[in-house]
Design an enzyme around this catalytic site. Sequence first.
Site, PDB file in Angstrom:
ATOM      1  N   HIS A 169      -9.043   6.049 -23.323  1.00  0.00           N
ATOM      2  CA  HIS A 169      -8.480   5.378 -24.499  1.00  0.00           C
ATOM      3  C   HIS A 169      -9.558   5.189 -25.565  1.00  0.00           C
ATOM      4  CE1 HIS A 169     -10.691   2.239 -22.459  1.00  0.00           C
ATOM      5  NE2 HIS A 169     -10.763   1.633 -23.635  1.00  0.00           N
ATOM      6  N   HIS A 222     -14.849   5.270 -30.286  1.00  0.00           N
ATOM      7  CA  HIS A 222     -15.228   6.175 -29.198  1.00  0.00           C
ATOM      8  C   HIS A 222     -14.261   6.053 -28.030  1.00  0.00           C
ATOM      9  CE1 HIS A 222     -16.882   2.389 -27.651  1.00  0.00           C
ATOM     10  NE2 HIS A 222     -16.693   2.939 -26.457  1.00  0.00           N
TER      11      HIS A 222
HETATM   12  P1  A2P Z   1     -13.966   0.795 -24.147  1.00  0.00           P
HETATM   13  O1  A2P Z   1     -13.813   0.269 -25.521  1.00  0.00           O
HETATM   14  O2  A2P Z   1     -13.790   2.239 -24.050  1.00  0.00           O
HETATM   15  O3  A2P Z   1     -13.207   0.028 -23.117  1.00  0.00           O
HETATM   16  P2  A2P Z   1     -18.994  -4.257 -25.113  1.00  0.00           P
HETATM   17  O4  A2P Z   1     -19.503  -4.224 -26.526  1.00  0.00           O
HETATM   18  O5  A2P Z   1     -17.826  -5.141 -24.919  1.00  0.00           O
HETATM   19  O6  A2P Z   1     -20.038  -4.529 -24.117  1.00  0.00           O
HETATM   20  O7  A2P Z   1     -18.489  -2.817 -24.813  1.00  0.00           O
HETATM   21  C1  A2P Z   1     -19.021  -1.679 -25.386  1.00  0.00           C
HETATM   22  C2  A2P Z   1     -18.231  -0.508 -24.856  1.00  0.00           C
HETATM   23  O8  A2P Z   1     -18.515  -0.332 -23.474  1.00  0.00           O
HETATM   24  C3  A2P Z   1     -16.787  -0.827 -24.965  1.00  0.00           C
HETATM   25  O9  A2P Z   1     -16.310  -0.083 -26.043  1.00  0.00           O
HETATM   26  C4  A2P Z   1     -16.181  -0.487 -23.655  1.00  0.00           C
HETATM   27  O10 A2P Z   1     -15.498   0.692 -23.782  1.00  0.00           O
HETATM   28  C5  A2P Z   1     -17.333  -0.154 -22.743  1.00  0.00           C
HETATM   29  N1  A2P Z   1     -17.385  -1.061 -21.604  1.00  0.00           N
HETATM   30  C6  A2P Z   1     -17.919  -2.291 -21.576  1.00  0.00           C
HETATM   31  N2  A2P Z   1     -17.850  -2.818 -20.331  1.00  0.00           N
HETATM   32  C7  A2P Z   1     -17.253  -1.888 -19.572  1.00  0.00           C
HETATM   33  C8  A2P Z   1     -16.890  -1.820 -18.191  1.00  0.00           C
HETATM   34  N3  A2P Z   1     -17.141  -2.818 -17.357  1.00  0.00           N
HETATM   35  N4  A2P Z   1     -16.267  -0.713 -17.757  1.00  0.00           N
HETATM   36  C9  A2P Z   1     -15.991   0.297 -18.587  1.00  0.00           C
HETATM   37  N5  A2P Z   1     -16.328   0.300 -19.897  1.00  0.00           N
HETATM   38  C10 A2P Z   1     -16.934  -0.768 -20.387  1.00  0.00           C
END
Ligand code: A2P
Length: 401
Positions: free
Chosen positions: A325, A244
């Site tokens: 991204h 995603h």
């Molecule tokens: P992305 O991959 O687009 O950076 P996680 O499993 O590590 O908690 O993250 C799940 C999704 O949430 C990740 O794919 C990440 O997206 C997004 N994400 C997690 N933390 C943040 C944050 N602090 N800011 C923006 N996106 C986040």
Amino acid sequence: MWRRIGRSIGNLFKMGAKPSKSKSPVSCSFPFLEDKSTIEVMKETYAFVILRGLPGSGKSTVARQIAEKYPSISVVASADHWEITPLPKESETDSSRYDKLDQQIKECLGDKTIVVVDDTHHNRERLDYLFDLAKEKDYIVFIFDVRPANSDLASLVKCSHWNYTVQQLKLMEPELQKKVLPYYFGWFLWRQDGEKMRKYAMDFLDELSKNEKFGEEFFKYVKSDSKENFKLEEYFQKKPSVLHCTTKFCNYGAVPNSESYAGSKTVDDSLSKCFVLKVSALFITPRTLGARVELDEDQQLLWPKDEEAVGSGDQVKLPHSSRSHITLACAPGVPAVQTGLDLLNILKAENAEAQPNLQVMLEQGQCCCLGEGRWIMNLPNSIKVKTLFSGFYAKKKSTAE
Ligand code: A2P
């Protein structure tokens, strides 16, 4: 969000739903019912559709329209069919009243492409349970709040077959007026294009691992006991199950502006809609492997306004949505959020430096080193990936994922 509607309700009996007392006009403008490209993508997407709304609001009508639009690949799991009352009866003290419905849902997940759950869904715990079921099988969740054109409670009482009073509907109303805020909103890749991106990423790693210049520079920045036994494919083993591109990270509402973002018309109109994203580069750092996405004007509207501050305070200011991204993989212990930060860091370095440190030519294009194990390959021909816009709702169980 509540949808305005102007179509007539057909026969609900086919669905196993009980008939409403009187039929109210309903209409819907859901992309997955009307938008041609969305429908095409939806046909090959594991979609878990949650219809939400007060009794009599027209959910079963929408469910029926989905079943008609996607015959044979969809199923409607209806609480009405199993005679599950929206408010528990006094004798029903636990969640076992959902057993039959849940059994049906579980049997359909993995078997049917589109699973529609038709219930009031005014209980957050119940929703969390459904989100977990969907996540286990990698279904993308779409939540739709349904409300008829005339939504005053007295009219809904007449439309519902449960013989509820206005007072009883009022018990459910406050929860249904609240937005269900996801962990994050984003564009979820169509399965085929997700596989295409994964293959592209694997080929990229494969080529890089054969390249000595890359190996020498990159290895300096990774923690590994032996250069000989180091394998890029094994190092980047943490991969998302559904690829995603995050737009707004909400953390279920804990992040500022989540509610206003979720409540905006742009988001509302875009839920479940198909967007074709342009992947313009692949990048790799000692922490993450990602794909850069360049958004067009329409897609930029979904990019959160508060991200405009990107680069402020730094010498290099990057344009709005530079961080967009797709996380393809992470090194052990690295959270996915790092991928976007790595991309910003690479773009700033690219802007700041006249010449990259080092370059290597790969089959897919030229890969440039920006120092400290940061490499980017701008693609001569961008990759187009089809996506559907929605939220990721399942609650995180642990931070050690
Ligand atoms: P992305 O991959 O687009 O950076 P996680 O499993 O590590 O908690 O993250 C799940 C999704 O949430 C990740 O794919 C990440 O997206 C997004 N994400 C997690 N933390 C943040 C944050 N602090 N800011 C923006 N996106 C986040």
